[in-house]
Design a protein around this motif. Sequence first.
Motif, PDB file in Angstrom:
ATOM      1  N   LYS A 155      -8.717 149.883  84.214  1.00  0.00           N
ATOM      2  CA  LYS A 155      -7.273 150.055  84.258  1.00  0.00           C
ATOM      3  C   LYS A 155      -6.569 148.801  83.739  1.00  0.00           C
ATOM      4  O   LYS A 155      -7.190 147.748  83.576  1.00  0.00           O
ATOM      5  N   VAL A 156      -5.262 148.924  83.467  1.00  0.00           N
ATOM      6  CA  VAL A 156      -4.488 147.822  82.887  1.00  0.00           C
ATOM      7  C   VAL A 156      -4.551 146.572  83.748  1.00  0.00           C
ATOM      8  O   VAL A 156      -4.572 145.448  83.242  1.00  0.00           O
ATOM      9  N   ASN A 157      -4.621 146.744  85.073  1.00  0.00           N
ATOM     10  CA  ASN A 157      -4.665 145.591  85.985  1.00  0.00           C
ATOM     11  C   ASN A 157      -6.065 144.999  86.133  1.00  0.00           C
ATOM     12  O   ASN A 157      -6.281 144.094  86.940  1.00  0.00           O
ATOM     13  N   GLY A 158      -7.015 145.523  85.353  1.00  0.00           N
ATOM     14  CA  GLY A 158      -8.374 144.986  85.380  1.00  0.00           C
ATOM     15  C   GLY A 158      -9.310 145.666  86.360  1.00  0.00           C
ATOM     16  O   GLY A 158     -10.511 145.364  86.393  1.00  0.00           O
ATOM     17  N   VAL A 159      -8.789 146.576  87.158  1.00  0.00           N
ATOM     18  CA  VAL A 159      -9.611 147.303  88.128  1.00  0.00           C
ATOM     19  C   VAL A 159     -10.506 148.310  87.407  1.00  0.00           C
ATOM     20  O   VAL A 159     -10.049 149.031  86.519  1.00  0.00           O
ATOM     21  N   VAL A 160     -11.774 148.349  87.794  1.00  0.00           N
ATOM     22  CA  VAL A 160     -12.722 149.312  87.211  1.00  0.00           C
ATOM     23  C   VAL A 160     -12.619 150.631  87.965  1.00  0.00           C
ATOM     24  O   VAL A 160     -12.881 150.685  89.173  1.00  0.00           O
ATOM     25  N   ALA A 161     -12.230 151.685  87.263  1.00  0.00           N
ATOM     26  CA  ALA A 161     -12.079 152.994  87.894  1.00  0.00           C
ATOM     27  C   ALA A 161     -13.407 153.731  87.994  1.00  0.00           C
ATOM     28  O   ALA A 161     -13.632 154.490  88.943  1.00  0.00           O
ATOM     29  N   SER A 162     -14.292 153.532  87.033  1.00  0.00           N
ATOM     30  CA  SER A 162     -15.612 154.170  87.090  1.00  0.00           C
ATOM     31  C   SER A 162     -16.569 153.445  86.159  1.00  0.00           C
ATOM     32  O   SER A 162     -16.145 152.746  85.230  1.00  0.00           O
ATOM     33  N   THR A 163     -17.846 153.622  86.423  1.00  0.00           N
ATOM     34  CA  THR A 163     -18.902 153.049  85.588  1.00  0.00           C
ATOM     35  C   THR A 163     -19.904 154.140  85.260  1.00  0.00           C
ATOM     36  O   THR A 163     -20.297 154.914  86.144  1.00  0.00           O
ATOM     37  N   SER A 164     -20.300 154.211  83.998  1.00  0.00           N
ATOM     38  CA  SER A 164     -21.252 155.238  83.559  1.00  0.00           C
ATOM     39  C   SER A 164     -22.417 154.604  82.812  1.00  0.00           C
ATOM     40  O   SER A 164     -22.251 153.604  82.108  1.00  0.00           O
ATOM     41  N   ILE A 165     -23.576 155.193  82.979  1.00  0.00           N
ATOM     42  CA  ILE A 165     -24.759 154.830  82.203  1.00  0.00           C
ATOM     43  C   ILE A 165     -25.181 156.072  81.420  1.00  0.00           C
ATOM     44  O   ILE A 165     -25.373 157.140  81.994  1.00  0.00           O
TER      45      ILE A 165
END
Length: 219
Positions: A155-165
Motif C-alpha cells: 500500500k501507499v503507506n508501505g504496509v504489505v497487504a499480501s505476499t504471494s509465492i
Amino acid sequence: MSIAFKITKVVLALFAISTYKSLPLAYYFRIYWVFFKRLYLFKIVSKYKHETKSIFEVSKYNTYNSPMECDFYLHKSNSCYSEELDIARSELMTSVLQKFFTEYQTESKQFPFVPVASLWTSFKKEIKPFEKYAIESRILGWDEKWIFVISKFVKVNGVVASTSITKYVLKDGRKTIKPREAIKFQGLWSEEVEQEAVKGLEFVKFFVSNEEIEGIDMQ
C-alpha cells in the motif's frame, strides 16, 4: 433528453472508466500489452528495452483497487489477486529475461512460455475501493526445474497487504527449459547468483513439491 438522464449517463461513464480493469476483455488487453511492448515494441521504441543488471531485480507495478474488484466486505476480493499477479509477474519476467524470450532458439520455433505450476498467498491487510497500491515482484530462487517468484502487494503507506509465492516452469513446447539455462543465456548467472538462489529456496521448501498434499484422501 432530461437533465437526470444526462447525469445518469455521465455517472455510468465515469463508473465504467473507474473500473476499466473489470470490463470485458480488459484483462487480455492489459496482459497482451505487456507481452507486446517487451517482446515486440522494444525493437523500435528504446524505452521498452530493458537492461537487466540482476536476475533478482525488483519489478514494481502500480495500480489501484477498482470497485468491481471488491467483494461483499467492500475490499479487494481474494479472487482478483491472481489476475493482478498475472500482469505484475509478466512485467517482471519479460523485463529480467527479455533477451531470453526474444532471442533464445527454441525447438518449437515459438517464444518460450512460463505457465504457473502453483500459487501460495498470505493475506495480511485489506485493500479498500480506489485505494492505490504497488505489486513488487522479484525472482526468489530456482532449482533444476522450478523458478520461484515472490510478489508483495504494498500500500501507499508501505504496509504489505499480501505476499504471494509463484512456482513457474519455463517451457519450449512440451520441453522444460532449466531456469539456470535461461539465466545464463540472459548473461546474469554467476556462482554468487547461484548461492543467492539457494538461499531463496530455503523459504519455499514447503512449496517445491506438492505430492504429499495432492495425496491427501478426501473421503
